[in-house]
Design a protein around this motif. Structure first.
Motif, mmCIF file in Angstrom:
data_model
loop_
_atom_site.group_PDB
_atom_site.id
_atom_site.type_symbol
_atom_site.label_atom_id
_atom_site.label_comp_id
_atom_site.label_asym_id
_atom_site.label_seq_id
_atom_site.Cartn_x
_atom_site.Cartn_y
_atom_site.Cartn_z
ATOM 1 N N ASP A 1 12.548 -19.637 -13.134
ATOM 2 C CA ASP A 1 12.714 -18.572 -12.149
ATOM 3 C C ASP A 1 11.854 -17.409 -12.630
ATOM 4 O OD1 ASP A 1 13.520 -17.050 -10.076
ATOM 5 O OD2 ASP A 1 15.593 -16.816 -10.748
ATOM 6 N N LEU A 2 10.701 -17.228 -12.022
ATOM 7 C CA LEU A 2 9.751 -16.216 -12.485
ATOM 8 C C LEU A 2 9.738 -15.031 -11.531
ATOM 9 C CD1 LEU A 2 6.742 -18.560 -13.350
ATOM 10 C CD2 LEU A 2 8.417 -17.594 -14.934
ATOM 11 N N VAL A 3 9.707 -13.831 -12.106
ATOM 12 C CA VAL A 3 9.473 -12.670 -11.231
ATOM 13 C C VAL A 3 8.266 -11.921 -11.767
ATOM 14 C CG1 VAL A 3 11.849 -12.366 -10.463
ATOM 15 C CG2 VAL A 3 11.082 -11.231 -12.546
ATOM 16 N N ALA A 4 7.528 -11.317 -10.860
ATOM 17 C CA ALA A 4 6.341 -10.541 -11.266
ATOM 18 C C ALA A 4 6.774 -9.112 -11.577
ATOM 19 C CB ALA A 4 5.329 -10.559 -10.120
ATOM 20 N N GLU A 5 6.324 -8.660 -12.745
ATOM 21 C CA GLU A 5 6.675 -7.285 -13.146
ATOM 22 C C GLU A 5 5.402 -6.481 -13.302
ATOM 23 O OE1 GLU A 5 8.596 -7.322 -16.933
ATOM 24 O OE2 GLU A 5 10.600 -7.394 -16.037
ATOM 25 N N ASN A 6 5.450 -5.191 -13.008
ATOM 26 C CA ASN A 6 4.305 -4.322 -13.311
ATOM 27 C C ASN A 6 4.176 -4.196 -14.822
ATOM 28 O OD1 ASN A 6 3.967 -4.010 -10.612
ATOM 29 N ND2 ASN A 6 4.639 -1.878 -10.518
ATOM 30 N N PRO A 7 2.958 -4.034 -15.329
ATOM 31 C CA PRO A 7 2.773 -3.943 -16.781
ATOM 32 C C PRO A 7 3.293 -2.602 -17.318
ATOM 33 C CG PRO A 7 0.709 -3.522 -15.642
ATOM 34 C CD PRO A 7 1.694 -3.906 -14.574
ATOM 35 N N ARG A 8 3.494 -2.567 -18.657
ATOM 36 C CA ARG A 8 3.870 -1.297 -19.287
ATOM 37 C C ARG A 8 2.592 -0.559 -19.707
ATOM 38 N NH1 ARG A 8 9.090 -0.376 -20.134
ATOM 39 N NH2 ARG A 8 10.487 -2.187 -19.987
ATOM 40 N N CYS A 9 2.690 0.764 -19.752
ATOM 41 C CA CYS A 9 1.544 1.601 -20.138
ATOM 42 C C CYS A 9 1.197 1.356 -21.597
ATOM 43 C CB CYS A 9 1.892 3.073 -19.926
ATOM 44 S SG CYS A 9 0.663 4.189 -20.602
ATOM 45 N N PRO A 10 -0.032 0.999 -21.949
ATOM 46 C CA PRO A 10 -0.399 0.725 -23.352
ATOM 47 C C PRO A 10 -0.326 1.980 -24.210
ATOM 48 C CG PRO A 10 -2.315 0.461 -21.884
ATOM 49 C CD PRO A 10 -1.144 0.804 -21.010
ATOM 50 N N ARG A 11 -0.318 3.181 -23.600
ATOM 51 C CA ARG A 11 -0.253 4.433 -24.386
ATOM 52 C C ARG A 11 1.178 4.870 -24.644
ATOM 53 N NH1 ARG A 11 -4.268 8.624 -21.716
ATOM 54 N NH2 ARG A 11 -6.243 7.654 -22.319
ATOM 55 N N CYS A 12 1.973 4.975 -23.569
ATOM 56 C CA CYS A 12 3.313 5.550 -23.758
ATOM 57 C C CYS A 12 4.448 4.573 -23.479
ATOM 58 C CB CYS A 12 3.475 6.809 -22.899
ATOM 59 S SG CYS A 12 3.711 6.429 -21.158
ATOM 60 N N LYS B 1 -7.842 -2.996 -15.556
ATOM 61 C CA LYS B 1 -7.882 -4.249 -16.321
ATOM 62 C C LYS B 1 -6.491 -4.825 -16.600
ATOM 63 C CE LYS B 1 -12.399 -3.840 -18.221
ATOM 64 N NZ LYS B 1 -12.937 -2.579 -18.792
ATOM 65 N N VAL B 2 -5.447 -4.005 -16.407
ATOM 66 C CA VAL B 2 -4.102 -4.554 -16.623
ATOM 67 C C VAL B 2 -3.609 -5.173 -15.310
ATOM 68 C CG1 VAL B 2 -3.427 -3.036 -18.527
ATOM 69 C CG2 VAL B 2 -3.017 -2.314 -16.162
ATOM 70 N N SER B 3 -2.727 -6.158 -15.441
ATOM 71 C CA SER B 3 -2.230 -6.819 -14.220
ATOM 72 C C SER B 3 -0.735 -7.130 -14.358
ATOM 73 C CB SER B 3 -3.021 -8.087 -13.959
ATOM 74 O OG SER B 3 -2.873 -8.940 -15.072
ATOM 75 N N LYS B 4 -0.168 -7.586 -13.258
ATOM 76 C CA LYS B 4 1.261 -7.935 -13.263
ATOM 77 C C LYS B 4 1.523 -9.060 -14.253
ATOM 78 C CE LYS B 4 2.725 -6.579 -8.696
ATOM 79 N NZ LYS B 4 4.012 -6.430 -8.077
ATOM 80 N N ARG B 5 2.720 -9.093 -14.793
ATOM 81 C CA ARG B 5 3.098 -10.165 -15.705
ATOM 82 C C ARG B 5 4.232 -10.956 -15.056
ATOM 83 N NH1 ARG B 5 4.806 -9.630 -20.761
ATOM 84 N NH2 ARG B 5 6.746 -8.767 -20.017
ATOM 85 N N PHE B 6 4.287 -12.255 -15.338
ATOM 86 C CA PHE B 6 5.411 -13.063 -14.833
ATOM 87 C C PHE B 6 6.446 -13.194 -15.927
ATOM 88 C CE2 PHE B 6 2.214 -14.044 -11.739
ATOM 89 C CZ PHE B 6 2.954 -14.046 -10.563
ATOM 90 N N VAL B 7 7.658 -12.909 -15.583
ATOM 91 C CA VAL B 7 8.734 -12.956 -16.555
ATOM 92 C C VAL B 7 9.754 -14.004 -16.123
ATOM 93 C CG1 VAL B 7 10.543 -11.605 -17.678
ATOM 94 C CG2 VAL B 7 8.413 -10.508 -16.960
ATOM 95 N N ARG B 8 10.212 -14.791 -17.095
ATOM 96 C CA ARG B 8 11.189 -15.834 -16.788
ATOM 97 C C ARG B 8 12.589 -15.223 -16.821
ATOM 98 N NH1 ARG B 8 10.596 -20.465 -20.721
ATOM 99 N NH2 ARG B 8 8.761 -20.866 -19.447
#
Ligand SMILES: [Zn+2]
Length: 413
Positions: free
Chosen positions: A325-336, A360-367
């Motif tokens: 069961d995968l959901v797409a999440e927005n990425p976290r900020c690499p700085r903060c 260059k960052v994109s959504k991630r799939f999380v189980r």
């Protein structure tokens, strides 16, 4: 020479999906060793008894008795097997009976012939169980059954899994007492005649028992699924076993029923888990597209606005493999580290806290963790049919019958 029972009386449950069945779709077979000189006598007594105790002439009362000598022929056994999984016609039954040199007495529309011959042909050589049925005195028919519920709960605790389907602990429901005006006081199911008899003696019964009998049965053996053949298409009123992949998200309709679409070799099949199945329907509701399952159920035809459709009413489910069961999440900020927001179509993401942005960052799939496990699921006990194999019977299936004739089965107080 004497007449001797060579087996316990048998109760054989047949295809539970037949719409015009008697309640429970059961028939009784008696297997007797009868000297030739007594054969006609036994026939006459049997017919007379059925005429005396049946409500012949009532609508939908079609009793029948069939008589077969010797071992059931392969044609009769085939008819038996078919009667577990399909709709068998009276005509076909009469043909089979004739070819086996049997005889019969039947009343009404003759539908009883099908069950009678099918019962004779099922000699329960493999898995089987026992049921002790106690009967009521005539003057108590229609009154509440006076069997102490606490004693049933206690008996269940002491004798299970030697007995089964007596008490539904999850729903706090006693299951041994039927409802309605019929002459059965209670039915106790178990693995051996000794087990059901011992359980019977543990009950506190506060009304006279007219008699009791131990039957050998196919209760709890899921014989209807074992006999179900793979088919090219679904057929109304037949049991079915299907392997497939969950196709759509389950949906819940008013009344608490859960519907599911399964992609099987038959195409997309609609399945239903009804409210009384309790936790079972909740498991069905937790399935997601992609899950691999095997379903067991009965095919029912529904006609809505003149359009007919087939639905499988679920009776058992094996979850073989859960899909991710995968959901797409927005990425976290690499700085903060804050969750970023989309900066617009094709624009990447942007941090609302530190204003960092990147294409260059994109959504991630999380189980996501599933709240259901692979395995076998069956409805709550209160929703079991006679043929449903309860959890406690898995592993206790019998390979054969030892052929020991009954001892002390009949008891007339
Ligand atoms: Zn940031």
């Amino acid at each position: 020479m004497r007449i001797r029972f060579t087996d316990y009386p048998n109760i054989i449950r047949l295809n539970p999906n037949i719409p015009y069945k008697t309640r429970g779709n059961a028939a009784v077979a008696l297997r007797l060793e009868v000297p030739d000189a007594e054969y006609e006598n036994v026939r006459e007594i049997s017919i007379q008894t059925v005429e005396d105790i049946s409500e012949i002439g009532e609508q939908a009362t079609d009793p029948a008795v069939v008589f077969l000598r010797g071992k059931p022929s392969s044609a009769v056994r085939r008819l038996s097997r078919k009667a577990l999984t399909e709709v068998v016609s009276v005509r076909e039954t009469v043909r089979t009976l004739r070819s086996s040199c049997g005889s019969a007495a039947s009343y009404g529309m003759g539908l009883g012939l099908v069950g009678a011959l099918a019962a004779v042909g099922e000699n329960l050589e493999e898995d089987h169980t026992y049921e002790l049925i106690a009967y009521r005195c005539r003057q108590n028919l229609g009154k509440p059954r006076r069997v102490d519920d606490d004693s049933v709960v206690k008996m269940d605790g002491l004798t299970s899994p030697g007995t089964f389907s007596s008490y539904d602990a999850r729903n706090k429901r006693v299951l041994i007492k039927p409802h309605g005006p019929d002459p059965v006081l209670l039915g106790l199911r178990g693995e051996t005649p000794e087990a059901v008899h011992a359980a019977f003696r543990l009950l506190r019964i506060q009304e006279p028992v007219e008699r009791w009998v131990v039957f050998r049965t196919n209760h709890g053996t899921e014989a209807h699924f074992k006999a179900a053949k793979p088919r090219a298409s679904l057929r109304a009123n037949c049991p079915v076993v299907l392997h497939g992949v969950v196709y759509g998200w389950p949906s819940r309709i008013s009344g608490g029923h859960v519907f599911l679409e399964l992609l099987a070799s038959h195409g997309v099949v609609r399945c239903a888990a009804f409210e009384p199945t309790g936790r079972f329907k909740e498991v069905v509701a937790k399935l997601i597209p992609g899950d691999q399952v095997t379903i067991f159920g009965g095919v029912k035809e529904r006609v809505v606005e003149r359009r007919s459709s087939l639905t499988v009413n679920l009776e058992k489910l094996i979850i073989e493999r859960l899909s991710d069961d995968l959901v797409a999440e927005n990425p976290r900020c690499p700085r903060c580290g804050k969750r970023m927001k989309s900066a617009g179509q094709g624009q990447g993401f942007r941090c609302s806290r530190c204003a960092y942005s990147s294409s260059k960052v994109s959504k991630r799939f999380v189980r996501i963790n599933r709240s259901v496990l692979p395995g076998l699921y069956i409805p709550d006990k209160k929703a079991h049919r006679h043929l449903t194999k309860p959890f406690s019977r898995y592993g206790l299936e019998k390979r054969r019958w030892d052929g020991k004739p009954p001892v002390g089965t009949w008891h007339m107080p």
